[in-house]
Design a protein around this motif. Structure first.
Motif, PDB file in Angstrom:
ATOM      1  N   TRP A  15      23.594  33.666  34.011  1.00  8.76           N
ATOM      2  CA  TRP A  15      24.370  33.431  35.221  1.00  8.76           C
ATOM      3  C   TRP A  15      25.778  33.041  34.818  1.00  8.76           C
ATOM      4  O   TRP A  15      25.971  32.148  33.993  1.00  8.76           O
ATOM      5  CB  TRP A  15      23.745  32.312  36.047  1.00  8.76           C
ATOM      6  CG  TRP A  15      22.536  32.755  36.813  1.00  8.76           C
ATOM      7  CD1 TRP A  15      21.273  32.907  36.323  1.00  8.76           C
ATOM      8  CD2 TRP A  15      22.473  33.114  38.183  1.00  8.76           C
ATOM      9  NE1 TRP A  15      20.434  33.338  37.311  1.00  8.76           N
ATOM     10  CE2 TRP A  15      21.146  33.466  38.473  1.00  8.76           C
ATOM     11  CE3 TRP A  15      23.424  33.172  39.196  1.00  8.76           C
ATOM     12  CZ2 TRP A  15      20.744  33.875  39.732  1.00  8.76           C
ATOM     13  CZ3 TRP A  15      23.018  33.566  40.458  1.00  8.76           C
ATOM     14  CH2 TRP A  15      21.681  33.909  40.715  1.00  8.76           C
ATOM     15  N   TYR A  16      26.762  33.707  35.395  1.00  6.85           N
ATOM     16  CA  TYR A  16      28.160  33.409  35.132  1.00  6.85           C
ATOM     17  C   TYR A  16      28.853  33.045  36.438  1.00  6.85           C
ATOM     18  O   TYR A  16      28.492  33.556  37.503  1.00  6.85           O
ATOM     19  CB  TYR A  16      28.880  34.613  34.513  1.00  6.85           C
ATOM     20  CG  TYR A  16      28.443  34.927  33.118  1.00  6.85           C
ATOM     21  CD1 TYR A  16      28.827  34.125  32.051  1.00  6.85           C
ATOM     22  CD2 TYR A  16      27.649  36.029  32.848  1.00  6.85           C
ATOM     23  CE1 TYR A  16      28.432  34.413  30.760  1.00  6.85           C
ATOM     24  CE2 TYR A  16      27.246  36.323  31.559  1.00  6.85           C
ATOM     25  CZ  TYR A  16      27.640  35.513  30.527  1.00  6.85           C
ATOM     26  OH  TYR A  16      27.244  35.800  29.255  1.00  6.85           O
ATOM     27  N   ILE A  17      29.851  32.188  36.331  1.00  8.06           N
ATOM     28  CA  ILE A  17      30.686  31.854  37.476  1.00  8.06           C
ATOM     29  C   ILE A  17      32.120  32.252  37.133  1.00  8.06           C
ATOM     30  O   ILE A  17      32.619  31.944  36.054  1.00  8.06           O
ATOM     31  CB  ILE A  17      30.570  30.368  37.846  1.00  8.06           C
ATOM     32  CG1 ILE A  17      31.334  30.074  39.117  1.00  8.06           C
ATOM     33  CG2 ILE A  17      31.027  29.466  36.740  1.00  8.06           C
ATOM     34  CD1 ILE A  17      30.941  28.777  39.761  1.00  8.06           C
ATOM     35  N   VAL A  18      32.753  32.988  38.040  1.00  7.45           N
ATOM     36  CA  VAL A  18      34.108  33.491  37.840  1.00  7.45           C
ATOM     37  C   VAL A  18      34.995  32.901  38.929  1.00  7.45           C
ATOM     38  O   VAL A  18      34.680  33.016  40.121  1.00  7.45           O
ATOM     39  CB  VAL A  18      34.144  35.039  37.893  1.00  7.45           C
ATOM     40  CG1 VAL A  18      35.560  35.548  37.805  1.00  7.45           C
ATOM     41  CG2 VAL A  18      33.292  35.617  36.780  1.00  7.45           C
ATOM     42  N   ASP A  19      36.085  32.268  38.516  1.00  8.00           N
ATOM     43  CA  ASP A  19      37.033  31.700  39.463  1.00  8.00           C
ATOM     44  C   ASP A  19      38.155  32.716  39.699  1.00  8.00           C
ATOM     45  O   ASP A  19      38.883  33.074  38.779  1.00  8.00           O
ATOM     46  CB  ASP A  19      37.595  30.395  38.909  1.00  8.00           C
ATOM     47  CG  ASP A  19      38.403  29.629  39.936  1.00  8.00           C
ATOM     48  OD1 ASP A  19      38.458  30.079  41.095  1.00  8.00           O
ATOM     49  OD2 ASP A  19      38.968  28.577  39.580  1.00  8.00           O
ATOM     50  N   ALA A  20      38.285  33.173  40.949  1.00  8.66           N
ATOM     51  CA  ALA A  20      39.258  34.211  41.274  1.00  8.66           C
ATOM     52  C   ALA A  20      40.584  33.649  41.759  1.00  8.66           C
ATOM     53  O   ALA A  20      41.458  34.408  42.176  1.00  8.66           O
ATOM     54  CB  ALA A  20      38.681  35.141  42.336  1.00  8.66           C
ATOM     55  N   ALA A  21      40.771  32.341  41.703  1.00 13.09           N
ATOM     56  CA  ALA A  21      41.990  31.728  42.229  1.00 13.09           C
ATOM     57  C   ALA A  21      43.204  32.145  41.404  1.00 13.09           C
ATOM     58  O   ALA A  21      43.191  32.076  40.175  1.00 13.09           O
ATOM     59  CB  ALA A  21      41.853  30.204  42.223  1.00 13.09           C
ATOM     60  N   ASP A  22      44.241  32.604  42.081  1.00 14.54           N
ATOM     61  CA  ASP A  22      45.518  32.999  41.484  1.00 14.54           C
ATOM     62  C   ASP A  22      45.382  34.119  40.457  1.00 14.54           C
ATOM     63  O   ASP A  22      46.173  34.211  39.520  1.00 14.54           O
ATOM     64  CB  ASP A  22      46.217  31.792  40.848  1.00 14.54           C
ATOM     65  CG  ASP A  22      46.479  30.702  41.868  1.00 14.54           C
ATOM     66  OD1 ASP A  22      46.787  31.059  43.025  1.00 14.54           O
ATOM     67  OD2 ASP A  22      46.376  29.509  41.519  1.00 14.54           O
ATOM     68  N   ARG A  23      44.399  34.967  40.630  1.00 14.52           N
ATOM     69  CA  ARG A  23      44.218  36.136  39.757  1.00 14.52           C
ATOM     70  C   ARG A  23      44.258  37.385  40.621  1.00 14.52           C
ATOM     71  O   ARG A  23      43.825  37.366  41.774  1.00 14.52           O
ATOM     72  CB  ARG A  23      42.874  36.069  39.035  1.00 14.52           C
ATOM     73  CG  ARG A  23      42.783  34.851  38.158  1.00 14.52           C
ATOM     74  CD  ARG A  23      41.919  35.097  36.996  1.00 14.52           C
ATOM     75  NE  ARG A  23      42.002  33.940  36.123  1.00 14.52           N
ATOM     76  CZ  ARG A  23      41.079  33.588  35.298  1.00 14.52           C
ATOM     77  NH1 ARG A  23      40.001  34.299  35.181  1.00 14.52           N
ATOM     78  NH2 ARG A  23      41.235  32.535  34.540  1.00 14.52           N
ATOM     79  N   PRO A  24      44.731  38.487  40.072  1.00 12.48           N
ATOM     80  CA  PRO A  24      44.737  39.736  40.848  1.00 12.48           C
ATOM     81  C   PRO A  24      43.320  40.167  41.221  1.00 12.48           C
ATOM     82  O   PRO A  24      42.394  40.080  40.419  1.00 12.48           O
ATOM     83  CB  PRO A  24      45.387  40.742  39.906  1.00 12.48           C
ATOM     84  CG  PRO A  24      46.181  39.920  38.958  1.00 12.48           C
ATOM     85  CD  PRO A  24      45.440  38.630  38.804  1.00 12.48           C
ATOM     86  N   LEU A  25      43.177  40.622  42.450  1.00  9.13           N
ATOM     87  CA  LEU A  25      41.876  41.006  42.982  1.00  9.13           C
ATOM     88  C   LEU A  25      41.233  42.111  42.155  1.00  9.13           C
ATOM     89  O   LEU A  25      40.054  42.041  41.804  1.00  9.13           O
ATOM     90  CB  LEU A  25      42.040  41.461  44.439  1.00  9.13           C
ATOM     91  CG  LEU A  25      40.797  41.929  45.169  1.00  9.13           C
ATOM     92  CD1 LEU A  25      39.930  40.728  45.511  1.00  9.13           C
ATOM     93  CD2 LEU A  25      41.158  42.679  46.421  1.00  9.13           C
TER      94      LEU A  25
END
Length: 142
Positions: A15-25
């Protein structure tokens, strides 16, 4: 020396968690698609579903570069005459940012049974709270 072929019974899913804050979609979606397919694993086998589970948080804080927020549309068709529905990405990111991330990832996995199965392991949330705490996902940095 023979080529290694993974067997479905031997696959260890993490299981991985990816933080998408302030990153290109799009760049975030590409990394998530690689994790879902299992392409980051050394035992990747193209015809076997060897991907992992991915939880994406802060989908509402993902950014679209350039003028995509105003010029890009999410289009779908109902199947009836004149049934084209389109929504600007500025509206989509304001109302349903989870859908925008899911659509971006869906476009980057193959349109096969393996790709459809991989999308069931994707969990997208617009905030920092998520339901998969019991699985103890580890943070994935890229």
């Amino acid at each position: 020396m023979s080529t290694f072929m993974a067997k479905p019974a031997e696959i260890q899913r993490k299981w991985y968690i990816v933080d998408a804050a302030d990153r290109p979609l799009g760049r975030t979606a590409a990394k998530v698609a690689d994790l879902l397919r299992g392409k980051v694993k050394p035992e990747f086998t193209p015809h076997v579903d060897c991907g992992d589970h991915v939880v994406v948080i802060n989908a509402d804080k993902a950014v679209l570069t350039g003028k995509k927020l105003d010029q890009k549309f999410y289009r779908r068709h109902t199947g009836y005459i004149g049934g084209l529905k389109e929504v600007k990405y500025s509206t989509l990111m304001a109302t349903r940012p989870e859908l925008a991330m899911e659509l971006a990832v869906k476009g980057m996995v193959p349109d096969t049974t393996i790709g459809r199965k991989a999308l069931t392991r994707l969990h997208v949330y617009s905030g920092t709270e998520y339901k998969q705490v019991a699985q103890k996902p580890e943070k994935y940095e890229f």
